[in-house]
Write an enzyme that holds these catalytic residues in place. Structure first.
Site, PDB file in Angstrom:
ATOM      1  N   TYR A   1       8.917  -2.381 -11.527  1.00  0.00           N
ATOM      2  CA  TYR A   1       8.561  -1.613 -10.320  1.00  0.00           C
ATOM      3  C   TYR A   1       9.576  -0.498 -10.026  1.00  0.00           C
ATOM      4  O   TYR A   1       9.330   0.350  -9.173  1.00  0.00           O
ATOM      5  CB  TYR A   1       8.459  -2.519  -9.082  1.00  0.00           C
ATOM      6  CG  TYR A   1       7.458  -3.642  -9.173  1.00  0.00           C
ATOM      7  CD1 TYR A   1       6.514  -3.689 -10.195  1.00  0.00           C
ATOM      8  CD2 TYR A   1       7.442  -4.672  -8.244  1.00  0.00           C
ATOM      9  CE1 TYR A   1       5.596  -4.733 -10.288  1.00  0.00           C
ATOM     10  CE2 TYR A   1       6.525  -5.712  -8.317  1.00  0.00           C
ATOM     11  CZ  TYR A   1       5.616  -5.742  -9.350  1.00  0.00           C
ATOM     12  OH  TYR A   1       4.722  -6.781  -9.432  1.00  0.00           O
TER      13      TYR A   1
ATOM     14  N   SER B   1       2.222  -3.692   1.505  1.00  0.00           N
ATOM     15  CA  SER B   1       1.829  -2.576   2.353  1.00  0.00           C
ATOM     16  C   SER B   1       3.040  -1.690   2.589  1.00  0.00           C
ATOM     17  O   SER B   1       4.157  -2.174   2.729  1.00  0.00           O
ATOM     18  CB  SER B   1       1.268  -3.046   3.701  1.00  0.00           C
ATOM     19  OG  SER B   1       0.940  -1.900   4.468  1.00  0.00           O
TER      20      SER B   1
ATOM     21  N   ARG C   1       0.379  -2.455   9.290  1.00  0.00           N
ATOM     22  CA  ARG C   1      -0.200  -3.472   8.406  1.00  0.00           C
ATOM     23  C   ARG C   1       0.834  -4.528   8.016  1.00  0.00           C
ATOM     24  O   ARG C   1       0.509  -5.717   7.912  1.00  0.00           O
ATOM     25  CB  ARG C   1      -0.757  -2.811   7.150  1.00  0.00           C
ATOM     26  CG  ARG C   1      -2.053  -2.061   7.387  1.00  0.00           C
ATOM     27  CD  ARG C   1      -2.455  -1.347   6.130  1.00  0.00           C
ATOM     28  NE  ARG C   1      -3.806  -0.815   6.212  1.00  0.00           N
ATOM     29  CZ  ARG C   1      -4.339  -0.038   5.279  1.00  0.00           C
ATOM     30  NH1 ARG C   1      -3.638   0.299   4.200  1.00  0.00           N
ATOM     31  NH2 ARG C   1      -5.567   0.405   5.399  1.00  0.00           N
TER      32      ARG C   1
ATOM     33  N   ASN D   1       0.000  -8.266   8.782  1.00  0.00           N
ATOM     34  CA  ASN D   1      -0.109  -9.216   7.662  1.00  0.00           C
ATOM     35  C   ASN D   1       0.806 -10.424   7.857  1.00  0.00           C
ATOM     36  O   ASN D   1       0.587 -11.469   7.240  1.00  0.00           O
ATOM     37  CB  ASN D   1       0.216  -8.524   6.330  1.00  0.00           C
ATOM     38  CG  ASN D   1      -0.837  -7.511   5.923  1.00  0.00           C
ATOM     39  OD1 ASN D   1      -1.933  -7.483   6.471  1.00  0.00           O
ATOM     40  ND2 ASN D   1      -0.504  -6.653   4.957  1.00  0.00           N
TER      41      ASN D   1
HETATM   42  N1  LIG Z   1       2.865 -10.344 -11.524  1.00  0.00           N
HETATM   43  C1  LIG Z   1       2.044  -9.329 -11.670  1.00  0.00           C
HETATM   44  O1  LIG Z   1       1.607  -8.992 -12.784  1.00  0.00           O
HETATM   45  C2  LIG Z   1       1.614  -8.565 -10.459  1.00  0.00           C
HETATM   46  C3  LIG Z   1       0.538  -7.674 -10.549  1.00  0.00           C
HETATM   47  C4  LIG Z   1       0.131  -7.021  -9.388  1.00  0.00           C
HETATM   48  C5  LIG Z   1       0.807  -7.263  -8.188  1.00  0.00           C
HETATM   49  N2  LIG Z   1       1.884  -8.093  -8.142  1.00  0.00           N
HETATM   50  C6  LIG Z   1       2.638  -8.319  -6.884  1.00  0.00           C
HETATM   51  O2  LIG Z   1       1.720  -8.631  -5.857  1.00  0.00           O
HETATM   52  C7  LIG Z   1       1.866  -7.693  -4.794  1.00  0.00           C
HETATM   53  C8  LIG Z   1       0.552  -7.492  -4.081  1.00  0.00           C
HETATM   54  O3  LIG Z   1      -0.448  -7.030  -4.948  1.00  0.00           O
HETATM   55  P1  LIG Z   1      -0.940  -5.503  -4.994  1.00  0.00           P
HETATM   56  O4  LIG Z   1       0.143  -4.598  -4.548  1.00  0.00           O
HETATM   57  O5  LIG Z   1      -1.505  -5.316  -6.350  1.00  0.00           O
HETATM   58  O6  LIG Z   1      -2.180  -5.452  -4.014  1.00  0.00           O
HETATM   59  P2  LIG Z   1      -2.586  -5.957  -2.563  1.00  0.00           P
HETATM   60  O7  LIG Z   1      -1.416  -6.505  -1.832  1.00  0.00           O
HETATM   61  O8  LIG Z   1      -3.791  -6.796  -2.751  1.00  0.00           O
HETATM   62  O9  LIG Z   1      -3.092  -4.625  -1.913  1.00  0.00           O
HETATM   63  C9  LIG Z   1      -2.262  -3.573  -1.545  1.00  0.00           C
HETATM   64  C10 LIG Z   1      -3.166  -2.510  -0.937  1.00  0.00           C
HETATM   65  O10 LIG Z   1      -3.775  -3.035   0.253  1.00  0.00           O
HETATM   66  C11 LIG Z   1      -3.485  -2.200   1.354  1.00  0.00           C
HETATM   67  N3  LIG Z   1      -3.307  -3.064   2.519  1.00  0.00           N
HETATM   68  C12 LIG Z   1      -2.210  -3.795   2.856  1.00  0.00           C
HETATM   69  N4  LIG Z   1      -2.408  -4.477   3.988  1.00  0.00           N
HETATM   70  C13 LIG Z   1      -3.663  -4.176   4.405  1.00  0.00           C
HETATM   71  C14 LIG Z   1      -4.451  -4.555   5.521  1.00  0.00           C
HETATM   72  N5  LIG Z   1      -3.965  -5.378   6.452  1.00  0.00           N
HETATM   73  N6  LIG Z   1      -5.702  -4.042   5.634  1.00  0.00           N
HETATM   74  C15 LIG Z   1      -6.202  -3.210   4.704  1.00  0.00           C
HETATM   75  N7  LIG Z   1      -5.496  -2.807   3.610  1.00  0.00           N
HETATM   76  C16 LIG Z   1      -4.235  -3.285   3.464  1.00  0.00           C
HETATM   77  C17 LIG Z   1      -2.234  -1.441   0.971  1.00  0.00           C
HETATM   78  O11 LIG Z   1      -2.207  -0.181   1.594  1.00  0.00           O
HETATM   79  P3  LIG Z   1      -0.888   0.496   2.258  1.00  0.00           P
HETATM   80  O12 LIG Z   1       0.287   0.159   1.394  1.00  0.00           O
HETATM   81  O13 LIG Z   1      -1.246   1.945   2.229  1.00  0.00           O
HETATM   82  O14 LIG Z   1      -0.781  -0.051   3.647  1.00  0.00           O
HETATM   83  C18 LIG Z   1      -2.414  -1.269  -0.546  1.00  0.00           C
HETATM   84  O15 LIG Z   1      -3.253  -0.169  -0.817  1.00  0.00           O
HETATM   85  C19 LIG Z   1       2.423  -6.454  -5.505  1.00  0.00           C
HETATM   86  O16 LIG Z   1       2.971  -5.522  -4.604  1.00  0.00           O
HETATM   87  C20 LIG Z   1       3.419  -7.098  -6.422  1.00  0.00           C
HETATM   88  O17 LIG Z   1       4.589  -7.455  -5.704  1.00  0.00           O
HETATM   89  C21 LIG Z   1       2.271  -8.773  -9.258  1.00  0.00           C
END
Ligand SMILES: NC(=O)c1ccc[n+]([C@@H]2O[C@H](COP(=O)([O-])OP(=O)(O)OC[C@H]3O[C@@H](n4cnc5c(N)ncnc54)[C@H](OP(=O)(O)O)[C@@H]3O)[C@@H](O)[C@H]2O)c1
Length: 262
Positions: free
Chosen positions: A54, A231, A236, A240
């Protein structure tokens, strides 16, 4: 090591309590990442998920220091890129230096490396834990068969497997397989794989006077699955984390399990 005693957590042994709710930090770097992490710590998060890939470990570490929250009250996870299999220790040293820390709470292998390196990489994680550089060790994106291969080779199962998880991805057999092996299931991308406009989520959210996003997070907590929503938006981040004042009934959980994406 210790997280806030008031937050629901998975007991890792060895290791400290892993708070069920944390902040994901993928796709945030620099000042934006620092501001998000500082805000999260202010509103009560005590679990942060980063990764070497990251490119924000430095920002996460700085934000923790700037927040004034003592290091030992924050559960910090980072991850080894599979391409660094074979130079695990150097990568760990770099992560610790970037974070400005002398230990990690949890170190994961981000994705399975090539099969011939699967076990040797796992042994390096165990060695780092035995040396006190990391409190707990696990993997990410591993199949049940890969978990079993590591356990068969070393006698030690990964303590955590971080995998994609959301209502539409719910798989009771996968959850059971983790439970039976004593591997904590940590979900990622709770929102990216969810239609937050789904009528079932809307109905349950209205009933509890919360948002569909909060229902999705609560669904993870009520299943004892770790969840790390990302987020960069202060409102948010706050919302959350505001999911400890209600819980879902067994009937509501069952309606959300396996919800279709659209
Ligand atoms: N181990 C792995 O391979 C792997 C892969 C993917 C992810 N991860 C980890 O998991 C974490 C979370 O997954 P992710 O980042 O892929 O996706 P996520 O948390 O499912 O989604 C993030 C998205 O949702 C939006 N969001 C956040 N809170 C919200 C709410 N209350 N209402 C509506 N939309 C909202 C965010 O927008 P804004 O930021 O614009 O608010 C962003 O666009 C990652 O950050 C990472 O730490 C690990």
């Amino acid at each position: 090591m210790a997280a806030d005693a008031d937050q629901p957590a998975v007991a890792l042994d060895p290791g400290g309590p892993l708070p069920l709710l944390g902040l994901g930090t993928w796709q945030m770097t620099g000042g934006r990442c620092q501001a998000a992490v500082r805000h999260a710590l202010e509103v009560g998060y005590r679990h942060l998920d980063t990764a070497t890939m990251y490119r924000n470990e430095r920002d996460v570490g700085r934000a923790i220091r700037d927040s004034g929250v003592p290091r030992e009250q924050v559960f910090v996870t980072t991850k080894l890129p599979p391409g660094d299999a074979g130079r695990e220790r150097r990568t760990l040293d770099n992560s610790l230096r970037a974070l400005g820390m002398d230990y990690l709470d949890l170190w994961l292998v981000h994705w399975p490396p090539p099969a011939r390196l699967l076990v040797s990489t796992w042994k390096e994680l165990l060695a780092a834990r035995d040396q006190g550089l990391v409190r707990a060790v696990g993997v990410s994106n591993y199949s049940t068969a890969q978990l079993d291969e590591l356990t068969a080779a070393t006698g030690e199962a990964p303590q955590v497997n971080q995998i994609p998880w959301a209502p539409a991805l719910y798989d009771a057999a996968v959850a059971d397989a983790h439970r039976q092996r004593g591997v904590a299931l940590e979900g990622y991308s709770p929102f990216k794989n969810t239609d937050l406009g789904h009528p079932v989520l809307a109905e349950i959210a209205a009933h509890h006077r919360v948002t569909p996003a909060q229902v999705v997070l609560r669904w993870h907590l009520d299943h004892q699955v770790v969840v790390i929503p990302k987020s960069a938006t202060p409102e948010r981040i706050t919302a959350n984390f505001d999911v400890f004042g209600f819980s879902l009934t067994d009937e509501e959980l069952a309606r959300i399990d396996g919800l279709s994406i659209s």
